[in-house]
Design a protein around this motif. Structure first.
Motif, PDB file in Angstrom:
ATOM      1  N   GLU A  25       0.827  -1.205   0.000  1.00 16.41           N
ATOM      2  CA  GLU A  25       0.000   0.000   0.000  1.00 16.41           C
ATOM      3  C   GLU A  25       0.863   1.258   0.000  1.00 16.41           C
ATOM      4  O   GLU A  25       1.959   1.275   0.557  1.00 16.41           O
ATOM      5  CB  GLU A  25      -0.918   0.009   1.229  1.00 16.41           C
ATOM      6  N   GLU A  26       0.347   2.307  -0.598  1.00 13.72           N
ATOM      7  CA  GLU A  26       1.007   3.613  -0.550  1.00 13.72           C
ATOM      8  C   GLU A  26       0.640   4.293   0.757  1.00 13.72           C
ATOM      9  O   GLU A  26      -0.197   5.184   0.798  1.00 13.72           O
ATOM     10  CB  GLU A  26       0.578   4.474  -1.744  1.00 13.72           C
ATOM     11  N   ASP A  27       1.292   3.829   1.837  1.00 12.82           N
ATOM     12  CA  ASP A  27       0.904   4.286   3.173  1.00 12.82           C
ATOM     13  C   ASP A  27       2.157   4.658   3.958  1.00 12.82           C
ATOM     14  O   ASP A  27       2.882   3.788   4.455  1.00 12.82           O
ATOM     15  CB  ASP A  27       0.122   3.183   3.891  1.00 12.82           C
TER      16      ASP A  27
ATOM     17  N   TYR B 256       7.933   9.117  -4.246  1.00 10.89           N
ATOM     18  CA  TYR B 256       8.230   8.498  -2.948  1.00 10.89           C
ATOM     19  C   TYR B 256       9.095   7.282  -3.211  1.00 10.89           C
ATOM     20  O   TYR B 256       9.174   6.780  -4.344  1.00 10.89           O
ATOM     21  CB  TYR B 256       6.943   8.092  -2.210  1.00 10.89           C
ATOM     22  N   LEU B 257       9.767   6.800  -2.182  1.00  7.58           N
ATOM     23  CA  LEU B 257      10.519   5.548  -2.254  1.00  7.58           C
ATOM     24  C   LEU B 257       9.727   4.464  -1.544  1.00  7.58           C
ATOM     25  O   LEU B 257       9.098   4.722  -0.509  1.00  7.58           O
ATOM     26  CB  LEU B 257      11.892   5.700  -1.605  1.00  7.58           C
ATOM     27  N   CYS B 258       9.775   3.271  -2.079  1.00  6.48           N
ATOM     28  CA  CYS B 258       9.104   2.141  -1.424  1.00  6.48           C
ATOM     29  C   CYS B 258      10.074   1.447  -0.467  1.00  6.48           C
ATOM     30  O   CYS B 258      11.256   1.285  -0.774  1.00  6.48           O
ATOM     31  CB  CYS B 258       8.612   1.143  -2.461  1.00  6.48           C
ATOM     32  N   ILE B 259       9.561   1.057   0.673  1.00  6.54           N
ATOM     33  CA  ILE B 259      10.344   0.288   1.639  1.00  6.54           C
ATOM     34  C   ILE B 259      10.142  -1.190   1.319  1.00  6.54           C
ATOM     35  O   ILE B 259       9.011  -1.654   1.169  1.00  6.54           O
ATOM     36  CB  ILE B 259       9.901   0.608   3.075  1.00  6.54           C
ATOM     37  N   ALA B 260      11.237  -1.920   1.168  1.00  5.08           N
ATOM     38  CA  ALA B 260      11.168  -3.317   0.743  1.00  5.08           C
ATOM     39  C   ALA B 260      10.323  -4.149   1.695  1.00  5.08           C
ATOM     40  O   ALA B 260      10.434  -4.026   2.920  1.00  5.08           O
ATOM     41  CB  ALA B 260      12.574  -3.897   0.632  1.00  5.08           C
ATOM     42  N   GLN B 261       9.485  -4.994   1.130  1.00  7.55           N
ATOM     43  CA  GLN B 261       8.654  -5.924   1.887  1.00  7.55           C
ATOM     44  C   GLN B 261       8.864  -7.331   1.328  1.00  7.55           C
ATOM     45  O   GLN B 261       8.085  -7.806   0.482  1.00  7.55           O
ATOM     46  CB  GLN B 261       7.179  -5.516   1.809  1.00  7.55           C
ATOM     47  N   PRO B 262       9.930  -8.013   1.768  1.00  8.47           N
ATOM     48  CA  PRO B 262      10.148  -9.390   1.303  1.00  8.47           C
ATOM     49  C   PRO B 262       8.948 -10.273   1.632  1.00  8.47           C
ATOM     50  O   PRO B 262       8.164  -9.977   2.537  1.00  8.47           O
ATOM     51  CB  PRO B 262      11.395  -9.820   2.077  1.00  8.47           C
ATOM     52  N   LEU B 263       8.825 -11.377   0.918  1.00  9.22           N
ATOM     53  CA  LEU B 263       7.625 -12.211   1.003  1.00  9.22           C
ATOM     54  C   LEU B 263       7.726 -13.253   2.119  1.00  9.22           C
ATOM     55  O   LEU B 263       7.419 -14.432   1.911  1.00  9.22           O
ATOM     56  CB  LEU B 263       7.386 -12.875  -0.349  1.00  9.22           C
ATOM     57  N   ALA B 264       8.136 -12.821   3.302  1.00  6.71           N
ATOM     58  CA  ALA B 264       8.312 -13.748   4.424  1.00  6.71           C
ATOM     59  C   ALA B 264       7.042 -14.528   4.760  1.00  6.71           C
ATOM     60  O   ALA B 264       7.114 -15.737   5.017  1.00  6.71           O
ATOM     61  CB  ALA B 264       8.809 -12.992   5.652  1.00  6.71           C
TER      62      ALA B 264
ATOM     63  N   SER C 264       8.249   5.894   1.867  1.00  6.94           N
ATOM     64  CA  SER C 264       8.954   6.997   2.519  1.00  6.94           C
ATOM     65  C   SER C 264       8.077   8.242   2.530  1.00  6.94           C
ATOM     66  O   SER C 264       7.054   8.307   1.837  1.00  6.94           O
ATOM     67  CB  SER C 264      10.247   7.297   1.770  1.00  6.94           C
ATOM     68  N   PRO C 265       8.476   9.264   3.290  1.00 10.18           N
ATOM     69  CA  PRO C 265       7.842  10.575   3.120  1.00 10.18           C
ATOM     70  C   PRO C 265       8.042  11.047   1.681  1.00 10.18           C
ATOM     71  O   PRO C 265       8.904  10.522   0.961  1.00 10.18           O
ATOM     72  CB  PRO C 265       8.592  11.473   4.116  1.00 10.18           C
ATOM     73  N   PRO C 266       7.272  12.027   1.234  1.00 12.25           N
ATOM     74  CA  PRO C 266       7.410  12.510  -0.144  1.00 12.25           C
ATOM     75  C   PRO C 266       8.834  12.964  -0.443  1.00 12.25           C
ATOM     76  O   PRO C 266       9.504  13.571   0.392  1.00 12.25           O
ATOM     77  CB  PRO C 266       6.426  13.683  -0.210  1.00 12.25           C
ATOM     78  N   VAL C 267       9.285  12.653  -1.648  1.00  6.85           N
ATOM     79  CA  VAL C 267      10.595  13.095  -2.113  1.00  6.85           C
ATOM     80  C   VAL C 267      10.513  14.595  -2.411  1.00  6.85           C
ATOM     81  O   VAL C 267       9.635  15.041  -3.155  1.00  6.85           O
ATOM     82  CB  VAL C 267      11.019  12.312  -3.366  1.00  6.85           C
ATOM     83  N   GLN C 268      11.429  15.375  -1.815  1.00 10.49           N
ATOM     84  CA  GLN C 268      11.392  16.827  -1.993  1.00 10.49           C
ATOM     85  C   GLN C 268      12.782  17.355  -2.345  1.00 10.49           C
ATOM     86  O   GLN C 268      13.773  17.024  -1.686  1.00 10.49           O
ATOM     87  CB  GLN C 268      10.907  17.512  -0.708  1.00 10.49           C
ATOM     88  N   ARG C 269      12.828  18.185  -3.369  1.00  6.69           N
ATOM     89  CA  ARG C 269      14.077  18.841  -3.734  1.00  6.69           C
ATOM     90  C   ARG C 269      14.378  19.985  -2.761  1.00  6.69           C
ATOM     91  O   ARG C 269      13.458  20.611  -2.214  1.00  6.69           O
ATOM     92  CB  ARG C 269      13.994  19.395  -5.158  1.00  6.69           C
ATOM     93  N   LEU C 270      15.633  20.260  -2.573  1.00  4.05           N
ATOM     94  CA  LEU C 270      16.042  21.362  -1.700  1.00  4.05           C
ATOM     95  C   LEU C 270      15.614  22.710  -2.260  1.00  4.05           C
ATOM     96  O   LEU C 270      15.337  23.651  -1.501  1.00  4.05           O
ATOM     97  CB  LEU C 270      17.562  21.335  -1.502  1.00  4.05           C
ATOM     98  N   ASP C 271      15.549  22.814  -3.604  1.00  3.99           N
ATOM     99  CA  ASP C 271      15.160  24.085  -4.205  1.00  3.99           C
ATOM    100  C   ASP C 271      13.657  24.210  -4.427  1.00  3.99           C
ATOM    101  O   ASP C 271      13.173  25.196  -4.981  1.00  3.99           O
ATOM    102  CB  ASP C 271      15.904  24.312  -5.521  1.00  3.99           C
ATOM    103  N   GLY C 272      12.896  23.189  -4.000  1.00  2.00           N
ATOM    104  CA  GLY C 272      11.452  23.249  -4.105  1.00  2.00           C
ATOM    105  C   GLY C 272      10.884  22.947  -5.472  1.00  2.00           C
ATOM    106  O   GLY C 272       9.663  22.975  -5.670  1.00  2.00           O
ATOM    107  N   LYS C 273      11.741  22.661  -6.443  1.00  2.00           N
ATOM    108  CA  LYS C 273      11.259  22.412  -7.799  1.00  2.00           C
ATOM    109  C   LYS C 273      10.839  20.955  -7.977  1.00  2.00           C
ATOM    110  O   LYS C 273      11.164  20.092  -7.166  1.00  2.00           O
ATOM    111  CB  LYS C 273      12.349  22.771  -8.809  1.00  2.00           C
TER     112      LYS C 273
END
Length: 444
Positions: free
Chosen positions: A214-216, A240-248, A223-232
């Motif tokens: 899920e996008e949660d 966003y980056l996804c956090i790995a969820q192996p199929l344990a 992750s939190p939203p990806v943001q540039r330092l210059d705001g662009k």
């Protein structure tokens, strides 16, 4: 902020003052590596290969790729989609070696090595990416130990390591896979627990909603939203980056589990050794550190270190990045396994920082003793002493044989190290069944 588009980032590793993004502390790949030549930006739900593959979950990431669980909408099955960084996509030997394995020994190869199902190229903002389609696999040996039921809930006094019978079975299966590769003239090149994967239990019977990530952000799925330092707005990175969820939860564990070797990105034919290897620091053989020699027994050395690691739950050689990794490793070799032979020692250019001309150890301070400082000496602990201090769950005879096995493998002279096939005949592996027998696979 201005409305002009941001400049194209450099297609190389950046300096600190060139960072584009606010820091992301989630356990993901480095956001700054989304640049020309780097990772392809992937979001959950993305389609690949003309709509054939739908990304539904992130399985993992490495320095040179990200790996995703995808639904094959044509084949009505799940696959693992490995997307290489653009810089490597035109020169990866992985496909060539996997094709070779399929040509020479398809049945045996399928039993030991994760199966390549297909390949294609994908064009994105960071270049053209080679995409490899594999059978989906479960967590690595490196991470699955955390999922064992006896470690939940976690308590402070717990020693997180595999039960001995399970560790032996993992080691024997990975050794069988290594013997298969070596018998066919192939070195794995990155033989480590992170590249040993558990097989899954009938994943194709599971509905997509049970596997979908899920996008949660609150659930630590992304992750939190990806943001540039210059705001662009950035055109090279995902939102966003996804956090790995192996199929344990879907891994075959207690009944006849199987291990396969994965990630042949560092593999090579014995006759075509690459100029640079990707062996983890603590698993490097001494000749690789000191002379750069690439022989047939580098994988074997790594295996010897892993016998110690899987049985004790701790690495034999823990080598953190310090700027003095080689010295650190060589000092540890001297302590754990004994003095380096003259032929190797003579290649240690900084040995005088630690040894007298008579080769007596006088200092263990990495980088040498500073002006006016005193040498640092630490307790020299042999491999056998370290093994016993870890108090592995073995009886005295089994522990003795394990230490004997490790010593037999970790010989300074590569020519004297046993082959994978010879190691399989060692008494320590006697009685360890791996084909269809689950009598010794308790996870308790």
């Amino acid at each position: 902020m201005g409305t002009s588009p941001p400049p194209t980032p450099p297609s190389r590793a950046i300096n600190d003052d060139e960072r584009r993004f606010k820091s992301i502390t989630s356990p993901c790949e480095w956001i700054e590596d989304y640049r020309p030549g780097g990772y392809h930006p992937v979001l959950l739900g993305d389609l690949f290969n003309n709509g054939q593959y739908k990304v539904i979950r992130k399985l993992g990431e490495g320095s040179y790729s990200t790996v995703w669980l995808a639904r094959d909408l044509k084949g009505k099955r799940y696959v693992a989609l490995k997307i290489l960084v653009a810089d490597l996509s035109g020169q990866s030997s992985e496909v060539r070696i996997l094709r070779h394995i399929t040509d020479i020994a398809p049945t045996e190869g399928q039993r030991h090595i994760t199966q390549l199902l297909g390949e294609f190229e994908h064009r994105g903002p960071n270049g053209t990416h080679k995409c490899l389609v594999f059978e989906p696999m479960g967590p690595s040996v490196n991470t699955m130990v955390e999922e064992l039921p006896q470690f939940k809930p976690r308590r402070r006094e717990m020693k997180i390591r595999y039960p001995p019978k399970m560790a032996k079975r993992i080691l024997k299966q990975s050794l069988q896979a290594l013997a298969f590769l070596h018998d066919n003239g192939i070195a794995h090149g990155d033989f480590q627990p992170g590249n040993m994967l558990f097989t899954l239990d009938d994943l194709d019977s599971k509905p997509e909603y049970a596997l979908r990530q899920e996008e949660d952000e609150q659930a630590r799925s992304i992750s939190p939203p990806v943001q540039r330092l210059d705001g662009k707005q950035d055109g090279w990175a995902p939102r966003y980056l996804c956090i790995a969820q192996p199929l344990a939860p879907f891994t075959r564990l207690a009944q006849g589990f199987r291990i396969k070797l994965s990630d042949m990105g560092g593999a090579y034919f014995f006759t075509q050794a690459p100029p640079k290897l990707v062996v983890p620091l603590g698993l490097r053989a001494p000749e690789l550190i000191l002379t750069g020699d690439v022989g047939k027994s580098l994988d074997v050395w790594s295996f010897g270190c892993l016998v110690f690691e899987l049985i004790t739950g701790q690495p034999l050689f823990c080598i953190p990045a310090s700027g003095y990794e080689d010295d650190d490793h060589l000092l540890s070799l001297n302590a754990r396994l004994g003095a380096l032979p003259d032929g190797l020692f003579s290649h240690w250019e900084t040995s005088s920082l630690y040894f007298t001309p008579e080769r007596r150890l006088f200092n263990c301070q990495l980088g040498g003793v500073g002006e006016g400082g005193k040498p640092l000496m630490v307790q020299q602990t042999s491999m056998e002493e370290l093994f016993d201090q870890a108090e592995p769950d073995l009886d005295e005879e089994d522990g003795r044989r394990a230490k004997e096995l490790i010593r037999w493998i970790l010989q300074y002279n590569p020519a004297k190290r046993p082959s994978p096939a010879e190691i399989l005949l060692h008494p320590w592996f006697r009685g360890v069944e791996v084909d269809g027998d689950s009598s010794d696979v308790s996870v308790n």
